[in-house]
Write a protein that holds these residues in place. Structure first.
Motif, PDB file in Angstrom:
ATOM      1  N   ILE A 119      -1.247   8.195   5.051  1.00  0.00           N
ATOM      2  CA  ILE A 119      -1.025   6.803   4.663  1.00  0.00           C
ATOM      3  C   ILE A 119      -0.067   6.119   5.620  1.00  0.00           C
ATOM      4  O   ILE A 119      -0.155   4.905   5.852  1.00  0.00           O
ATOM      5  CB  ILE A 119      -0.493   6.736   3.204  1.00  0.00           C
ATOM      6  N   ILE A 120       0.842   6.866   6.253  1.00  0.00           N
ATOM      7  CA  ILE A 120       1.804   6.284   7.195  1.00  0.00           C
ATOM      8  C   ILE A 120       1.072   5.710   8.398  1.00  0.00           C
ATOM      9  O   ILE A 120       1.302   4.557   8.798  1.00  0.00           O
ATOM     10  CB  ILE A 120       2.827   7.351   7.637  1.00  0.00           C
ATOM     11  N   HIS A 121       0.183   6.486   8.989  1.00  0.00           N
ATOM     12  CA  HIS A 121      -0.557   6.003  10.154  1.00  0.00           C
ATOM     13  C   HIS A 121      -1.555   4.913   9.780  1.00  0.00           C
ATOM     14  O   HIS A 121      -1.781   3.979  10.560  1.00  0.00           O
ATOM     15  CB  HIS A 121      -1.284   7.159  10.835  1.00  0.00           C
ATOM     16  N   LYS A 122      -2.148   4.986   8.614  1.00  0.00           N
ATOM     17  CA  LYS A 122      -3.103   3.959   8.194  1.00  0.00           C
ATOM     18  C   LYS A 122      -2.425   2.599   8.015  1.00  0.00           C
ATOM     19  O   LYS A 122      -3.049   1.557   8.217  1.00  0.00           O
ATOM     20  CB  LYS A 122      -3.788   4.383   6.894  1.00  0.00           C
ATOM     21  N   VAL A 123      -1.156   2.611   7.653  1.00  0.00           N
ATOM     22  CA  VAL A 123      -0.451   1.359   7.396  1.00  0.00           C
ATOM     23  C   VAL A 123       0.182   0.796   8.665  1.00  0.00           C
ATOM     24  O   VAL A 123       0.142  -0.419   8.906  1.00  0.00           O
ATOM     25  CB  VAL A 123       0.627   1.571   6.306  1.00  0.00           C
ATOM     26  N   PRO A 173       0.818  -1.233   0.000  1.00  0.00           N
ATOM     27  CA  PRO A 173       0.000   0.000   0.000  1.00  0.00           C
ATOM     28  C   PRO A 173       0.837   1.261   0.000  1.00  0.00           C
ATOM     29  O   PRO A 173       0.464   2.262  -0.627  1.00  0.00           O
ATOM     30  CB  PRO A 173      -0.835  -0.128   1.283  1.00  0.00           C
ATOM     31  N   LEU A 174       1.988   1.223   0.688  1.00  0.00           N
ATOM     32  CA  LEU A 174       2.858   2.389   0.706  1.00  0.00           C
ATOM     33  C   LEU A 174       3.469   2.611  -0.681  1.00  0.00           C
ATOM     34  O   LEU A 174       3.511   3.735  -1.186  1.00  0.00           O
ATOM     35  CB  LEU A 174       3.954   2.188   1.755  1.00  0.00           C
ATOM     36  N   ARG A 175       3.943   1.531  -1.298  1.00  0.00           N
ATOM     37  CA  ARG A 175       4.516   1.631  -2.638  1.00  0.00           C
ATOM     38  C   ARG A 175       3.491   2.123  -3.650  1.00  0.00           C
ATOM     39  O   ARG A 175       3.774   3.026  -4.456  1.00  0.00           O
ATOM     40  CB  ARG A 175       5.034   0.255  -3.064  1.00  0.00           C
ATOM     41  N   VAL A 207       9.281  -6.667   9.297  1.00  0.00           N
ATOM     42  CA  VAL A 207       8.036  -6.101   8.774  1.00  0.00           C
ATOM     43  C   VAL A 207       7.086  -7.258   8.490  1.00  0.00           C
ATOM     44  O   VAL A 207       7.397  -8.137   7.677  1.00  0.00           O
ATOM     45  CB  VAL A 207       8.272  -5.274   7.497  1.00  0.00           C
ATOM     46  N   TRP A 208       5.940  -7.268   9.186  1.00  0.00           N
ATOM     47  CA  TRP A 208       4.950  -8.332   9.041  1.00  0.00           C
ATOM     48  C   TRP A 208       3.674  -7.764   8.446  1.00  0.00           C
ATOM     49  O   TRP A 208       3.203  -6.690   8.840  1.00  0.00           O
ATOM     50  CB  TRP A 208       4.645  -8.969  10.396  1.00  0.00           C
ATOM     51  N   GLU A 209       3.093  -8.505   7.501  1.00  0.00           N
ATOM     52  CA  GLU A 209       1.873  -8.084   6.803  1.00  0.00           C
ATOM     53  C   GLU A 209       0.703  -8.930   7.262  1.00  0.00           C
ATOM     54  O   GLU A 209       0.779 -10.165   7.308  1.00  0.00           O
ATOM     55  CB  GLU A 209       2.056  -8.232   5.292  1.00  0.00           C
ATOM     56  N   PRO A 261      -8.295  -2.576  16.471  1.00  0.00           N
ATOM     57  CA  PRO A 261      -7.807  -3.476  15.428  1.00  0.00           C
ATOM     58  C   PRO A 261      -6.294  -3.348  15.252  1.00  0.00           C
ATOM     59  O   PRO A 261      -5.742  -2.244  15.398  1.00  0.00           O
ATOM     60  CB  PRO A 261      -8.545  -2.990  14.183  1.00  0.00           C
ATOM     61  N   LEU A 262      -5.650  -4.434  14.932  1.00  0.00           N
ATOM     62  CA  LEU A 262      -4.218  -4.379  14.642  1.00  0.00           C
ATOM     63  C   LEU A 262      -3.986  -3.706  13.294  1.00  0.00           C
ATOM     64  O   LEU A 262      -4.814  -3.820  12.381  1.00  0.00           O
ATOM     65  CB  LEU A 262      -3.626  -5.784  14.630  1.00  0.00           C
ATOM     66  N   PRO A 263      -2.858  -3.013  13.123  1.00  0.00           N
ATOM     67  CA  PRO A 263      -2.595  -2.338  11.840  1.00  0.00           C
ATOM     68  C   PRO A 263      -2.311  -3.355  10.733  1.00  0.00           C
ATOM     69  O   PRO A 263      -1.971  -4.514  11.004  1.00  0.00           O
ATOM     70  CB  PRO A 263      -1.360  -1.477  12.147  1.00  0.00           C
ATOM     71  N   PRO A 264      -2.455  -2.943   9.476  1.00  0.00           N
ATOM     72  CA  PRO A 264      -2.154  -3.867   8.362  1.00  0.00           C
ATOM     73  C   PRO A 264      -0.714  -4.367   8.381  1.00  0.00           C
ATOM     74  O   PRO A 264      -0.449  -5.485   7.931  1.00  0.00           O
ATOM     75  CB  PRO A 264      -2.436  -3.019   7.121  1.00  0.00           C
ATOM     76  N   TYR A 265       0.223  -3.555   8.902  1.00  0.00           N
ATOM     77  CA  TYR A 265       1.631  -3.963   8.937  1.00  0.00           C
ATOM     78  C   TYR A 265       2.180  -3.700  10.335  1.00  0.00           C
ATOM     79  O   TYR A 265       1.945  -2.640  10.922  1.00  0.00           O
ATOM     80  CB  TYR A 265       2.464  -3.192   7.903  1.00  0.00           C
TER      81      TYR A 265
END
Length: 576
Positions: free
Chosen positions: A350-354, A262-264, A563-565, A445-449
């Protein structure tokens, strides 16, 4: 030795041809930008204060004037208003190539010397305003009008084709006309790579074939050849990065961030032209890493690194090695603010969302009546304070290495599973900090990453210590549900929360010879292991070197940042 007398008196010579003073000549000279010469007029009288005030030694002022001159000149050409041009201008400057010479000089372009990764500064004035790149030698010059550095370079060296680094338009000098040829589209793409949304989506799904400058076909990742003169065989998105001096700590973080989908995708597809310089330079570096039509097998982070050095007041630069996690924290917070994020409201960028999640912290004061063996046990009578805080990176503590070892165990490196150090966040095990006991629990909720920092270095008054303990972990299917406080409204209790590894930054201590009293010094070497989604394999990158690694051996290195997805619902994959 006797002096010889002059044949004529000095007064007679001066009286015949007395040169005007320097100041008078400057005032009386005609302005080279006068309309009688076919160019836009500029102020003819600029006192010393104005020149010094509007530019650094006048360079920036002249650059802006040169750029305005070019824009006005192009407008005059477009309107057909060229009657007032002098004969010199009419013969030396053209608004279009002559009939039958549309591809003149294009065969002199040397794509092998073109490198657009470094800062766009004129090689003469060091200005970044109105910069053109020579497509024959690769050097940068300012301006393209008469008396500009690019103009004189074309006359003196015979290099005729240039590209404006801002507008991506091509020109032939000294004639001055614009070139519009589809054969130059590959250069324009390398200057500023742009992929469509469909192409970006396919990056993680398709293993694409590609061609290098010599026309040789390759499948990304099939061969490991790294010489500058060898066949260029690299995976799309998995390219080496220059270590200019001591910036390997910087390279591993940028590589890891560039492979977070998502960041890329955000930095490759969004229009960030109105954002800060930090955002724009990171965006173009990500696009160059994932460039499917690159001229070379590596990229240079020079532009982004220079901006980071300026913005961090040289806390992170290319001359001194820094800690990757320290740089990651600085980078994420500054990118969040640069993207318009709020300091207080969550999820505003986007930084905080990820990456951002929530953490519950329970704390209790240590009382004097507690037994020595029960210092970490929470007392029922004492007051417990509960706070909620937000995080971007979770720190994991390693157990202390044994102080004494016998002869049989002295060469054994201790190992510990990742789940053991994650127990810090299960809400049961307490941690001691000064005179306070603390317990931690993740919240839904846990973050996406998830970003895990395995703390290996500690500094006391006398020495910096490193913990070499190896952390073992599964590459897939890490269940995070035991470390999250149940919340039935968000997630069903008892159901696992699967995370898969995306990137792993590793540390290696290398002994080097030193002239100091100790005789040897320990140097830090940083590498990053990245998952190739398209081929379901892992690659390890250390600066310019890229190689495949076996999945089973990933944990054998000293992991420092992971880094975990989070796996999407319905995506079934067994543990590995």
């Amino acid at each position: 030795m006797a002096k010889r007398h002059a044949e004529e008196a000095l007064e007679d010579i001066v009286a015949v041809h007395s040169p005007a003073s320097k100041r008078a000549r400057v005032d009386n000279d005609t302005d080279p930008r006068d309309k009688s010469n076919g160019f836009a007029s500029a102020p003819s009288t600029l006192n010393r204060y104005e020149v010094g005030h509007h530019g650094h030694n006048g360079a920036e002022f002249l650059a802006v004037a040169e750029q305005e001159e070019e824009e006005l000149g192009e407008a005059a050409i477009a309107s057909g208003d060229i009657q007032e041009r002098s004969a010199y201008s009419m013969t030396s400057r053209q608004n279009a190539p002559l009939e039958g010479y549309t591809d003149l000089y294009l065969d002199t372009i040397d794509r092998s010397v073109l490198d657009f990764d470094f800062e766009k500064l004129c090689s003469v004035t060091l200005s970044n305003i109105n910069v053109y790149a020579c497509l024959v030698c690769g050097k940068y010059y300012q301006g393209r009008g008469p008396k500009s550095h690019a103009y004189f370079h074309a006359l003196e060296v015979g290099h005729h084709v240039y590209v404006n680094m801002q507008t991506k338009r091509f020109f032939v000098l000294p004639e001055g006309y614009e070139v519009k040829s589809r054969s130059l589209e590959d250069i324009k793409f390398v200057v500023d790579p742009r992929l469509s949304r469909e192409e970006v989506i396919r990056l993680d799904r398709e293993a694409r074939d590609a061609w290098d400058l010599s026309g040789k076909k390759y499948r990304p990742g099939e061969q490991r050849i790294y010489s500058a003169y060898a066949q260029r065989l690299i995976p799309v998105g998995f390219v080496g990065m220059n270590n200019i001096k001591e910036n390997d700590y910087f390279n591993v973080i940028i590589q890891a961030m560039a492979h977070i989908s998502p960041l890329r995708n955000f930095f490759m597809l969004e229009d960030l032209s109105q954002r800060s310089e930090l955002v724009q330079r990171f965006s173009i570096l990500v696009r160059k890493i994932w460039n499917t039509r690159a001229f070379k097998t590596h990229v240079s982070p020079h532009e982004l690194l220079q901006q980071v050095s300026r913005q961090s007041t040289k806390k992170f630069d290319l001359l001194h090695q820094s800690d990757p996690v320290d740089f990651l924290s600085w980078f994420l917070n500054n990118m969040h603010l640069a993207l318009g994020g709020s300091r207080t409201k969550p999820g505003t960028s986007i930084i905080h969302k990820v990456f951002q999640g929530r953490l519950k912290v329970e704390s209790q004061q240590i009382t004097a009546k507690a037994d020595v063996g029960d210092r970490l046990r929470f007392e029922e009578a004492a007051e417990v304070n509960v706070d909620t805080m937000r995080y971007l990176v979770l720190t994991l503590d390693l157990p202390a290495a044994p102080l004494f070892q016998d002869e049989l165990d002295k060469n054994i490196i201790p190992q510990i599973p990742l789940t053991s150090i994650l127990a810090k966040y299960d809400g049961l095990n307490a941690q001691e900090a000064l005179n306070t006991r603390k317990r931690y629990r993740l919240l839904h909720p846990l973050p996406p990453y998830l970003l895990f920092h395995i703390k290996r270095f500690s500094i006391n008054k006398f020495v910096s210590e490193r913990n070499p303990t190896i952390v073992t972990f599964p590459v897939r299917s890490l269940d995070m549900s035991p470390y999250v406080e149940p919340n039935p409204s968000i997630h069903s209790p008892g159901d696992p929360i699967w995370y898969d590894l995306v990137a792993n930054v590793t540390h290696e201590a290398v002994r080097t010879r030193d002239d100091s009293v100790e005789g040897e010094a320990e140097r830090k070497v940083w590498r990053v292991q990245l998952r190739d989604r398209a081929r379901e394999e892992w690659l390890e990158i250390q600066d310019l070197f890229v190689e495949r690694v076996a999945t089973e051996t990933l944990f054998t290195k000293e992991s420092y940042l992971m880094v975990w997805e989070r796996r999407r619902e319905g995506k079934k994959k067994g543990p590995q």
